[in-house]
Each structure stands twice: as C-alpha cells, then as structure tokens.
Design a protein around this motif. Sequence first.
Motif, PDB file in Angstrom:
ATOM      1  N   ASN A   1      23.214 -55.060  96.490  1.00 47.44           N
ATOM      2  CA  ASN A   1      23.016 -56.289  95.705  1.00 47.44           C
ATOM      3  C   ASN A   1      21.816 -57.071  96.239  1.00 47.44           C
ATOM      4  OD1 ASN A   1      25.030 -56.004  93.884  1.00 47.44           O
ATOM      5  ND2 ASN A   1      26.488 -57.372  94.902  1.00 47.44           N
TER       6      ASN A   1
ATOM      7  N   LYS B   1      18.833 -55.436  95.040  1.00 47.59           N
ATOM      8  CA  LYS B   1      18.688 -55.578  93.582  1.00 47.59           C
ATOM      9  C   LYS B   1      18.174 -56.959  93.204  1.00 47.59           C
ATOM     10  CE  LYS B   1      22.831 -54.238  92.127  1.00 47.59           C
ATOM     11  NZ  LYS B   1      23.990 -53.954  91.283  1.00 47.59           N
ATOM     12  N   TYR B   2      18.731 -57.994  93.865  1.00 51.93           N
ATOM     13  CA  TYR B   2      18.432 -59.359  93.422  1.00 51.93           C
ATOM     14  C   TYR B   2      17.385 -60.049  94.300  1.00 51.93           C
ATOM     15  CZ  TYR B   2      22.481 -58.273  90.648  1.00 51.93           C
ATOM     16  OH  TYR B   2      23.331 -57.647  89.784  1.00 51.93           O
TER      17      TYR B   2
ATOM     18  N   ASP C   1      19.601 -62.675 102.228  1.00 53.80           N
ATOM     19  CA  ASP C   1      18.379 -62.190 101.564  1.00 53.80           C
ATOM     20  C   ASP C   1      17.499 -63.356 101.132  1.00 53.80           C
ATOM     21  OD1 ASP C   1      19.087 -63.072  98.854  1.00 53.80           O
ATOM     22  OD2 ASP C   1      20.559 -61.442  98.855  1.00 53.80           O
TER      23      ASP C   1
ATOM     24  N   ILE D   1      22.005 -67.631  93.635  1.00 52.69           N
ATOM     25  CA  ILE D   1      23.059 -67.732  92.616  1.00 52.69           C
ATOM     26  C   ILE D   1      23.281 -69.218  92.324  1.00 52.69           C
ATOM     27  CG2 ILE D   1      25.494 -67.225  92.096  1.00 52.69           C
ATOM     28  CD1 ILE D   1      25.307 -65.016  94.276  1.00 52.69           C
TER      29      ILE D   1
ATOM     30  N   TYR E   1      32.018 -60.266  86.275  1.00 55.58           N
ATOM     31  CA  TYR E   1      31.231 -61.508  86.235  1.00 55.58           C
ATOM     32  C   TYR E   1      29.820 -61.245  86.745  1.00 55.58           C
ATOM     33  CZ  TYR E   1      30.071 -66.390  86.175  1.00 55.58           C
ATOM     34  OH  TYR E   1      29.478 -67.583  85.871  1.00 55.58           O
ATOM     35  N   ARG E   2      28.864 -61.661  85.947  1.00 58.04           N
ATOM     36  CA  ARG E   2      27.471 -61.532  86.365  1.00 58.04           C
ATOM     37  C   ARG E   2      26.745 -62.820  86.019  1.00 58.04           C
ATOM     38  NH1 ARG E   2      27.179 -56.476  82.752  1.00 58.04           N
ATOM     39  NH2 ARG E   2      27.485 -54.769  84.207  1.00 58.04           N
ATOM     40  N   VAL E   3      25.797 -63.162  86.864  1.00 64.22           N
ATOM     41  CA  VAL E   3      25.048 -64.389  86.586  1.00 64.22           C
ATOM     42  C   VAL E   3      24.108 -64.141  85.409  1.00 64.22           C
ATOM     43  CG1 VAL E   3      23.455 -66.089  87.529  1.00 64.22           C
ATOM     44  CG2 VAL E   3      25.244 -65.093  88.981  1.00 64.22           C
TER      45      VAL E   3
ATOM     46  N   SER F   1      21.406 -57.809  85.461  1.00 63.63           N
ATOM     47  CA  SER F   1      22.299 -57.000  86.268  1.00 63.63           C
ATOM     48  C   SER F   1      22.446 -55.599  85.683  1.00 63.63           C
ATOM     49  CB  SER F   1      23.665 -57.682  86.357  1.00 63.63           C
ATOM     50  OG  SER F   1      24.590 -56.784  86.855  1.00 63.63           O
TER      51      SER F   1
ATOM     52  N   GLY G   1      24.004 -52.584  87.535  1.00 63.91           N
ATOM     53  CA  GLY G   1      25.229 -53.168  88.096  1.00 63.91           C
ATOM     54  C   GLY G   1      26.372 -53.157  87.091  1.00 63.91           C
ATOM     55  N   SER G   2      27.576 -52.921  87.591  1.00 63.11           N
ATOM     56  CA  SER G   2      28.748 -52.879  86.704  1.00 63.11           C
ATOM     57  C   SER G   2      29.477 -54.212  86.667  1.00 63.11           C
ATOM     58  CB  SER G   2      29.720 -51.810  87.201  1.00 63.11           C
ATOM     59  OG  SER G   2      30.233 -52.199  88.462  1.00 63.11           O
ATOM     60  N   GLY G   3      29.133 -55.108  87.608  1.00 64.10           N
ATOM     61  CA  GLY G   3      29.854 -56.385  87.669  1.00 64.10           C
ATOM     62  C   GLY G   3      31.202 -56.245  88.347  1.00 64.10           C
TER      63      GLY G   3
ATOM     64  N   GLY H   1      31.344 -54.645  91.589  1.00 64.30           N
ATOM     65  CA  GLY H   1      31.097 -54.386  93.022  1.00 64.30           C
ATOM     66  C   GLY H   1      31.706 -55.443  93.921  1.00 64.30           C
ATOM     67  N   LEU H   2      31.486 -56.722  93.605  1.00 66.38           N
ATOM     68  CA  LEU H   2      31.989 -57.780  94.492  1.00 66.38           C
ATOM     69  C   LEU H   2      33.517 -57.891  94.428  1.00 66.38           C
ATOM     70  CD1 LEU H   2      29.348 -60.656  94.234  1.00 66.38           C
ATOM     71  CD2 LEU H   2      29.766 -59.086  96.122  1.00 66.38           C
TER      72      LEU H   2
ATOM     73  N   THR I   1      20.397 -65.700  99.258  1.00 67.15           N
ATOM     74  CA  THR I   1      21.860 -65.658  99.260  1.00 67.15           C
ATOM     75  C   THR I   1      22.338 -65.085 100.585  1.00 67.15           C
ATOM     76  OG1 THR I   1      21.825 -65.284  96.889  1.00 67.15           O
ATOM     77  CG2 THR I   1      23.870 -64.724  98.012  1.00 67.15           C
TER      78      THR I   1
HETATM   79  P1  ADP Z   1      26.690 -56.107  89.866  1.00 67.99           P
HETATM   80  O1  ADP Z   1      27.068 -54.677  89.848  1.00 67.99           O
HETATM   81  O2  ADP Z   1      26.387 -56.666  88.515  1.00 67.99           O
HETATM   82  O3  ADP Z   1      25.726 -56.444  90.908  1.00 67.99           O
HETATM   83  P2  ADP Z   1      28.550 -57.422  91.561  1.00 67.99           P
HETATM   84  O4  ADP Z   1      30.019 -57.638  91.399  1.00 67.99           O
HETATM   85  O5  ADP Z   1      28.126 -56.679  92.746  1.00 67.99           O
HETATM   86  O6  ADP Z   1      28.066 -56.819  90.213  1.00 67.99           O
HETATM   87  O7  ADP Z   1      27.878 -58.845  91.563  1.00 67.99           O
HETATM   88  C1  ADP Z   1      28.245 -59.802  90.596  1.00 67.99           C
HETATM   89  C2  ADP Z   1      27.087 -60.716  90.268  1.00 67.99           C
HETATM   90  O8  ADP Z   1      26.805 -61.560  91.400  1.00 67.99           O
HETATM   91  C3  ADP Z   1      25.830 -60.018  90.002  1.00 67.99           C
HETATM   92  O9  ADP Z   1      25.738 -59.638  88.644  1.00 67.99           O
HETATM   93  C4  ADP Z   1      24.785 -61.037  90.362  1.00 67.99           C
HETATM   94  O10 ADP Z   1      24.569 -61.916  89.245  1.00 67.99           O
HETATM   95  C5  ADP Z   1      25.420 -61.821  91.461  1.00 67.99           C
HETATM   96  N1  ADP Z   1      24.942 -61.392  92.813  1.00 67.99           N
HETATM   97  C6  ADP Z   1      25.554 -60.561  93.652  1.00 67.99           C
HETATM   98  N2  ADP Z   1      24.861 -60.435  94.814  1.00 67.99           N
HETATM   99  C7  ADP Z   1      23.775 -61.196  94.671  1.00 67.99           C
HETATM  100  C8  ADP Z   1      22.656 -61.505  95.526  1.00 67.99           C
HETATM  101  N3  ADP Z   1      22.530 -60.974  96.752  1.00 67.99           N
HETATM  102  N4  ADP Z   1      21.720 -62.341  95.044  1.00 67.99           N
HETATM  103  C9  ADP Z   1      21.839 -62.894  93.816  1.00 67.99           C
HETATM  104  N5  ADP Z   1      22.863 -62.666  92.969  1.00 67.99           N
HETATM  105  C10 ADP Z   1      23.796 -61.811  93.390  1.00 67.99           C
END
Ligand code: ADP
Length: 480
Positions: free
Chosen positions: A372, A375-376, A400, A405, A418-420, A425, A430-432, A434-435, A459
């Motif tokens: 993540n 990616k972000y 990072d 966020i 949930y995705r921002v 994403s 991203g599948s939304g 992971g977290l 973040t």
């Molecule tokens: P995804 O597979 O979409 O990354 P996650 O569950 O891992 O799904 O993360 C959910 C959302 O949290 C992401 O879509 C992103 O919007 C936000 N996010 C996660 N990690 C970060 C990060 N390091 N910096 C910014 N946004 C993040």
Amino acid sequence: MIIYSVRLKLTAWYVALLGSILILFSFLLFFFLSKRLYEGVDNSLKISANVVAKTALNRYTSAPLPGLENFLEQFLGYGNINKFYRIYDGSGNVGSLSKNIEPSQFPLTEESYAKALEGKSSYETFTLSENQNIRVLTRPVLRGGKLVNLIQVGTSLMAVNETMKNLKIFLYTAVPAVLVLATLVGGFMARRALRPVDKINQTARKIGSGADLSRRIPVPDAQDEIGRLAQTFNEMLERLENFFIQVRQFSSDASHELRTPLTVLKGQSELALRKVRTPEEYQEVISSNLEEINYMSKILEDLFYLSKADEAEIRLEFKPLDLALITEDICKHAEIIASEKQIEIIIAFLEPVEIIGDAVRLRQTLWNLLNNAIKYTPNEGRIKVYLQNKNDMAVLSIEDTGIGIPKEDLDFIFNRFYRVEKSRSRTEGGSGLGLAISKYIIEAHKGIIEVESQVGVGTKFKISLPKTATTTPSPVKAVS
Ligand code: ADP
C-alpha cells in the motif's frame, strides 16, 4: 384446561390462592366462634345450676321457687321460653320446676341420671323444632357422698343458632363477592403490568412480518424486569440492524467489485471480435483480460479468506519467531517493486524482537502495508520502517511520504471494500480488502493496528504485538 395467556394464569393463581385463604379463614372463624358461643351457654348454665342448687337445697316442693325465674330470665338472656329449672329428689322424682315447662318436657334421661349417681354433671341438647334447640344441664347435689337432689337447668340455643346462621349467610355471600372483585382487580392489574410485554410482542411481530429492523420498542420508565427486557430487545435489534446493513453493504460492494472487471472483460472481448485483428492486437486484448481475471481472482481469494475468518475456520500457527528477520526479508522483496517508482525503503530502526505468532500471516500483513505504501506514494518517495521493543510489546511502524488519507476516511479504511479513491485504488490493483485482512490477522495475535495520516504529507501504520502473551492456536473470529 390449558391457559395460554400469562394474564389469565396470573389472575387465576391470584384468585385461587385468595379463595383458598378465605375459605380456610371462614371455616376457622365458624368453628371457633360456635365453640366459644356454645361454651358460653354451658358456662351460664353451670352458674345458674349453682344458684338454683343453693336456693333449692332440701326444699323439696312442687311449687316454683320464688325469684329463680327472674334470675334465669336475666342471666340466661331474653326469650319467650326455654329458660327453665327443675329439681328432682335423689330418686329422680320431680319436685320444684319453673312455670314455663311441663313436667313431661325434657325428662331426666337414663344417661344423665347414671352420671349424676357418679357425682358428675352432664349436658344434653334437645330438639324442639327445626330451629329450636334446648341445652340442658343436669347437676347432682351430693351430701355425704349420697345423691340428695338433681337440678336441671335449661335454655334455648336459638340466639346462638341465629348468630351462626347469620354468619353463614354473610360468609356465603361475602366470600364469592370478594372473589369476583379479586378476579376483576387482579385481571386489570395483570393486564396493566403486562401491557409492555404486549407491545414488545406486537413490535416483534411487525419486525418479523415486514423485516423493518429500524423499529424500536418503547422502553417503560420503570427499570423493572419488563423495562430491562425491552432494553435488551432493543439492543438486540440494534445489533441485528447493524449486521444486516453490513451484510447488505458487503453484498452490494462485492457484486460491484466483480461487475466492473467483468464489464471490462466483456467489452474488450466483444470489441476484439468485431473484426479480424492482428496477432499483436489479440495478444494485447488477452493480456488485458488476464489482468482483469487476476484482479477478480485476488478479490475472490481475499473474500474467501475473510469469510473463513468470519466462520472462525482459520487456524493460526503460533510459533516463536524473530519479527526483525521477517521485516528485513519483506522489505527486500518490496524494494523490487519500489524501485520501479524510484521509491526508497529505509529500515530506520530494527531491533531483534522475539514474538510468538504465525509467520505466514504476519508476512502477509507486512506485505499488504508495504505494498500500500508503495502504491499510494508518488515516484521518488520514501518509506521508513521501524521495529522496536517497547516494554512487552513489539512495535512495527511503516511510514510513507505518499498521498495521505483524509481525516474523514481514517475511521473506515479497515472496512471491507473501503477505498479513499475508488478508481485510483482499482488501477493500482487494490481490492479494498487488504487492510480488513491485516486488521483481522493483527487482532488474532491480540495486537493493535493504528493509522495516522496527513493528506499530501504521508501515512504511518503502526502495529503493536504482544511479545509473550499468547494466544493459543485456536480459530479466531474476524473483526470487521
Ligand atoms: P486496496 O487494495 O484498495 O489498497 P486496502 O484495504 O489495502 O485496499 O486499503 C484501503 C484503502 O486505504 C485504499 O484504497 C487507500 O485508499 C487507503 N490506503 C491504504 N494504505 C494507504 C497509504 N499508505 N497511503 C494512502 N492511502 C492508503
């Protein structure tokens, strides 16, 4: 008969109990009162007989004795007849007797004469007519152990009988009247007390028929059993409602997530089939389709994992491990993809930290977070990793310099799907989920995962894991 209504049951019990008490009370009252009254009559007769004995002793005459009639009238009470005396000689022959009685009435019986010979008094009751009983006392007068006189004193039991009859009539009417009243009052009170239960029942029925989980039962002011029941019912409804909202949200999110790649797949395939293409063009379409298929597989895999976690079917393999080694190893792997974006991964602090945990799941979590972060974070960014011992906790931070966020999203980013920024994403693959999976794994280790972020600055994800506290290898429920 089976009574199905609690209100009727309560009333029936109440009335039955009250009825039993009243009937028992009536019997006791009747018994003791009649005993007292008859004893009173017998005592009066005894005193009268003593007076007659004193007046009459040795005066053997057939004429009425002066003054005795008056005395008996006053002492034994009013009445038109039936206060009488009679004096016999020692052989049982009638001597003096009062005016209102025939010599043949209430003759001396053999039993009372036999008792008198033994020196004992005896009481007898004679029936004149249906409600006219006469109580008679026969008392011996002895001199030198020899029976010289026999005195009979009698009185009517009419007044006593009358009193007992009146009491009987009173009890026969009062007891049923009290029971009827108790039924009405008891029924009313039971209905009042159980009204909230009826409301609970009605609400439950409405919810059951219309599946409207937003309804709540009015909680009575009094915090009694029914008030608490209503509260508990409402709390249960709240949980059910939340659960259904989550399930609905989840199904709609899941179908949406799968629909998008399927639409892309369909569109690209249809487009490719519209005319004859070069092998390069087909290759491009197929490889693009493969990407979508990989994306869907990833979602399905993650969903499957979370649903297993929900069913507590995931068994974690807890073993002692060095978190520093895992962190270093994952960072090395992540560097490969980070380098594509010229992102630098810096291990800023790495202490050897022994914990008991599931190495595979912890690697998966670290990979999610680092992935993540890459990616972000825009190109040429920086990711810092810290691993420290803090008291009895192992604390791992991944910081990072990415897009950050927004504050309003921070509370939700651990929710499924949930995705921002949805589109971003998705393009990042991203599948939304992971977290959500990471949070489940950390909490299954009895740890905490936290996030701090600032838009445009970066973040920081912080994981705190207990070093020794563990965590038996048992199935664990997913948390979000
Ligand atoms: P995804 O597979 O979409 O990354 P996650 O569950 O891992 O799904 O993360 C959910 C959302 O949290 C992401 O879509 C992103 O919007 C936000 N996010 C996660 N990690 C970060 C990060 N390091 N910096 C910014 N946004 C993040």
